[in-house]
Design a protein around this motif. Sequence first.
Motif, mmCIF file in Angstrom:
data_model
loop_
_atom_site.group_PDB
_atom_site.id
_atom_site.type_symbol
_atom_site.label_atom_id
_atom_site.label_comp_id
_atom_site.label_asym_id
_atom_site.label_seq_id
_atom_site.Cartn_x
_atom_site.Cartn_y
_atom_site.Cartn_z
ATOM 1 N N UNK A 150 16.866 10.755 20.770
ATOM 2 C CA UNK A 150 18.113 10.942 21.501
ATOM 3 C C UNK A 150 19.064 11.858 20.742
ATOM 4 N N UNK A 151 19.157 11.662 19.430
ATOM 5 C CA UNK A 151 20.040 12.500 18.633
ATOM 6 C C UNK A 151 19.603 13.955 18.623
ATOM 7 N N UNK A 152 18.302 14.187 18.447
ATOM 8 C CA UNK A 152 17.797 15.560 18.477
ATOM 9 C C UNK A 152 18.020 16.208 19.849
ATOM 10 N N UNK A 153 17.805 15.436 20.907
ATOM 11 C CA UNK A 153 17.986 15.978 22.253
ATOM 12 C C UNK A 153 19.443 16.379 22.486
ATOM 13 N N UNK A 154 20.383 15.532 22.032
ATOM 14 C CA UNK A 154 21.804 15.824 22.261
ATOM 15 C C UNK A 154 22.245 17.070 21.490
ATOM 16 N N UNK A 155 21.741 17.246 20.280
ATOM 17 C CA UNK A 155 22.126 18.420 19.481
ATOM 18 C C UNK A 155 21.444 19.694 19.995
ATOM 19 N N UNK A 156 20.147 19.600 20.220
ATOM 20 C CA UNK A 156 19.405 20.799 20.619
ATOM 21 C C UNK A 156 19.677 21.194 22.062
ATOM 22 N N UNK A 157 20.218 20.276 22.857
ATOM 23 C CA UNK A 157 20.653 20.612 24.215
ATOM 24 C C UNK A 157 21.670 21.748 24.179
ATOM 25 N N UNK A 158 22.534 21.731 23.153
ATOM 26 C CA UNK A 158 23.564 22.758 23.017
ATOM 27 C C UNK A 158 22.967 24.106 22.619
ATOM 28 N N UNK A 159 21.796 24.076 22.003
ATOM 29 C CA UNK A 159 21.123 25.318 21.622
ATOM 30 C C UNK A 159 20.326 25.881 22.795
ATOM 31 N N UNK A 160 19.555 25.034 23.440
ATOM 32 C CA UNK A 160 18.659 25.490 24.506
ATOM 33 C C UNK A 160 19.443 25.991 25.716
ATOM 34 N N UNK A 161 20.548 25.293 26.055
ATOM 35 C CA UNK A 161 21.305 25.646 27.261
ATOM 36 C C UNK A 161 22.651 26.295 26.913
ATOM 37 N N UNK A 162 22.681 27.027 25.797
ATOM 38 C CA UNK A 162 23.954 27.590 25.336
ATOM 39 C C UNK A 162 24.541 28.605 26.312
ATOM 40 N N UNK A 163 23.691 29.389 26.983
ATOM 41 C CA UNK A 163 24.215 30.406 27.899
ATOM 42 C C UNK A 163 24.794 29.755 29.152
ATOM 43 N N UNK A 164 24.109 28.754 29.685
ATOM 44 C CA UNK A 164 24.623 28.051 30.858
ATOM 45 C C UNK A 164 25.935 27.340 30.530
ATOM 46 N N UNK A 165 26.021 26.723 29.339
ATOM 47 C CA UNK A 165 27.247 26.021 28.937
ATOM 48 C C UNK A 165 28.397 27.007 28.794
ATOM 49 N N UNK A 166 28.098 28.197 28.257
ATOM 50 C CA UNK A 166 29.143 29.206 28.078
ATOM 51 C C UNK A 166 29.695 29.686 29.417
ATOM 52 N N UNK A 167 28.899 29.598 30.489
ATOM 53 C CA UNK A 167 29.345 30.060 31.805
ATOM 54 C C UNK A 167 30.230 29.043 32.522
ATOM 55 N N UNK A 168 30.322 27.791 31.992
ATOM 56 C CA UNK A 168 31.134 26.779 32.675
ATOM 57 C C UNK A 168 32.065 26.049 31.687
ATOM 58 N N UNK A 169 32.853 26.775 30.924
ATOM 59 C CA UNK A 169 33.713 26.114 29.938
ATOM 60 C C UNK A 169 34.732 25.191 30.609
ATOM 61 N N UNK A 170 34.709 23.934 30.207
ATOM 62 C CA UNK A 170 35.630 22.944 30.758
ATOM 63 C C UNK A 170 35.167 22.314 32.061
ATOM 64 N N UNK A 171 34.184 22.909 32.729
ATOM 65 C CA UNK A 171 33.669 22.363 33.991
ATOM 66 C C UNK A 171 32.343 21.669 33.706
ATOM 67 N N UNK A 172 32.421 20.557 33.042
ATOM 68 C CA UNK A 172 31.210 19.908 32.547
ATOM 69 C C UNK A 172 30.470 19.200 33.664
ATOM 70 N N UNK A 173 29.143 19.348 33.652
ATOM 71 C CA UNK A 173 28.290 18.680 34.637
ATOM 72 C C UNK A 173 28.010 17.261 34.195
ATOM 73 N N UNK A 174 27.395 16.509 35.068
ATOM 74 C CA UNK A 174 27.021 15.130 34.731
ATOM 75 C C UNK A 174 26.063 15.110 33.542
ATOM 76 N N UNK A 175 25.140 16.066 33.506
ATOM 77 C CA UNK A 175 24.201 16.141 32.371
ATOM 78 C C UNK A 175 24.944 16.410 31.073
ATOM 79 N N UNK A 176 25.936 17.304 31.125
ATOM 80 C CA UNK A 176 26.734 17.595 29.929
ATOM 81 C C UNK A 176 27.401 16.321 29.410
#
Length: 863
Positions: free
Chosen positions: A96-122
């Motif tokens: 779980x810890x690795x998934x939460x940290x690496x989620x920010x690496x794998x989906x960094x471009x998608x996260x950058x496109x929605x700053x402040x508009x966090x999805x349920x997955x986020x």
Amino acid sequence: MVAEADIGARNPTSAWQSQLIVGTCIVWSLFQLYIASKVPSLVAEATGMSVFANIVAQARYVHLAFAIMLATLAFPLFRNSPRDRIPAYDWALLLLGLAACLYLVVFRFEIADRPGLWTTTDVVMSAIGMMVLMVSVYRSLGLPLVVIASCFILFAFFGGYSEWARNITNFGGASLSKALGHYWMQTEGVFGVALGVSTTMIFLFVLFGALLDRAGGGNWFIKVAIALLGALRGGPAKAAVLSSMMTGMISGSSIANTVTTGTFTIPLMRRIGFPAEKAGAVEVASSTNGQLTPPVMGAAAFLMVEYVNIPYIDVIKHAFLPAVISYIALLYIVHLESLKMGLKGLEKPGRRIGVLMILVLFLSGFIFLGICAFLMIGLRVLLDPVLGDSVYAAVAVLALAYVVLVAVAARYPDLEDDRDQTGPPVAPRLTPTLIGGLYFAIPIFVLVWNLMVRTDSLDRLSPALSAFWATIFMIVIALTHRPLKAFFRGRALSAETRQGWHDFVNGLILGARNMIGIGVATGAAGIIVGTISLTGAHQVIGQVIEVVSGGNLMVLLFLVAVLSLILGMGLPTTANYIVVSSLMAPVIVSVGAQAGLVVPLIAVHMFVFYFGILADDTPPVGLAAYAAAAISRGDPIMTGVQGFTYDIRTALLPFLFIFNTDLLLIDVGPVKAVIVFVVALLAMLLFAAATQGYFIAKSRKWESAVLLLVAFMLFRPGYFLDQISEPFATVEGPAALAMIEGVPEGQDIRLAIEGPDFDTGETRSTVIVIPAVPGDAMAALSEQGLTAVEEDGKLLLEEPFPGTPHFETIGIEYDYYGDAPVVIAQAQVENDRMPKEIFFIPALLLLAGIVLIQRPRATQPAF
């Protein structure tokens, strides 16, 4: 104890689980070396694949992933959790810890496109990451930091329900999505400044220290200290002080420092007559203070760079003098204890070095460290025609020096581990001990050179790059010094080559394991910093402390010192520093300004840092005291109490440099710096003599009181001068403009600002300092972003713009649009007075009187 507190107590019997922990440590260390180098950018340019360069930008997430993984694998969750295997729930937490940290690496471009508009997955991944981080902090550092961080999280969610807090901070509470996104999805919370510093700088310095220790550098430091000071009265205790200072320069842990040096020095202290508690206390006081010594300073130095926004070399400069004074005073305390107990030193073969010569060597070492920048710059100028900007030529010179020093060292026997010797305790000879490991000083030289040297053709390197090159050279030494010695001695190389490889690998493992606690602590501390940026919580806590202190700066400093000690009982020094400095540094600066004292921000941060360190030997939780007591077989509580009494002189220094910033070498030239050092050192030695009740002979109570008075007169001569002469010439209202115009260039002007507080509407005052611009008052104000208008006999101040020098000080603190105006109430310029150093004369006369009174009572020679 070190395993439980610092590196993890789990030792799986299963080979693959044990190898997983070891392999993860090695990979983490290699990853940190990789991102610190220029390799990622070179590979990206050569291949055209940006992924190699992007990994550096995402390093914080990977760094925390490694820390959480190792915390889960190496630290049992509960006291009764299995230590010989990794249970199933830990595997679940790890994934779980690795998934939460690496989620920010794998989906960094998608996260950058929605700053402040966090999805349920986020939000879900953020909640998982926060939970696993808290569990990791609990298992590696205990409950205190978890409780503190949880309180701040609760404030973020429910602080808006308090009308009082809402009125102060204008914060109405945060939704689950907003808060979790702020903490985890952005770089203002967990992945903020603290974790960034841990990623880019702290790890490399810790790894450097681990490699140096595993290669034998730590043992060399200890042996040199014993060879130099062991034969003196109470020699092993003095050697403990010196060796702990040297190992503390490259160690970020008080407990590890205590155990590393204490296993040598505590048994030696016991064998010459030190009681168990005092032997342990000397080691505890020495080891905890090791974090005061530049360049590492328990990792806080790198955080100060970011928080105070000054160059790293300035942090070292400000920290240098208090650290030197503190350690010399501790040596003196140990000497007084030895005199009181009538102890001798160790036996030593060969010619003994006299006390005067040792003092000269000791002081010259500190003086050399103080002026090494100038010496190195001179050396650089001499070598510049040969080296130019060529890195290869510099490496060739270092390699040649290394080979020569190893060849010389090969003529002497290796330094043996003699902790279990059974005969009479003997100090080794200095010459073979010093020369036998002198090559260990080369990577330290490389580190200091890169940090401090700057010429026209060569700039100083950043702390991270300096540590990287020093670590690379340390790796070379770890791998080659043993086979090189074997070669010069004409022996087989294979066994020594294998041992060098083992030293290197063990250094990588130890460096990573030493970073587990720091990695998760800086992440958890980011929660506190993130809460402050989200809610303004520091205003609530600051106002509470300010109200309790009654606006009195001394009371406030005392409360902050107590808060640091209390928090430090359960937090590592780095986390303690982050928490208290984030909350209290602005309050101390503000209260000081209201009292008319302009306190430099670096002085406040050093104040907090010092008291965070003292918590490591504060009963009943001081873990360093428990580690020392485990070696000395003494009582851990009494060891901690005794260690804290030795550290009283360290507790005095922070109060002194708040009111006398000369001790931090702020705006002090070389000549004055020497004078400040000599006077402050004498004052600290007298303070130590007064608190120990022994000077030339056993002191009477009134004699100790006089020594305290003399110490105060030397530390704060300005206090007595202020009683007989006003420090400032003061004018009020519009007359301030005329005064400002008459001030010569280079002199400072103090402006007292009064107006309604932005939050409460009540009138408040503060003091700011501006440099003079001769002949033009408005220009002097304008250069600082200030605009004043004369109206109705008052000097009204307009709101400064963001980005101007004093916007953070007065721009956001006052209501410039209320009924009452913000005004420049007073202008102050220093009066032309007699020098405050004139009060050194009566102080020295009093000291001479105490010497004359005590000399007839002296029953034994001083040395």
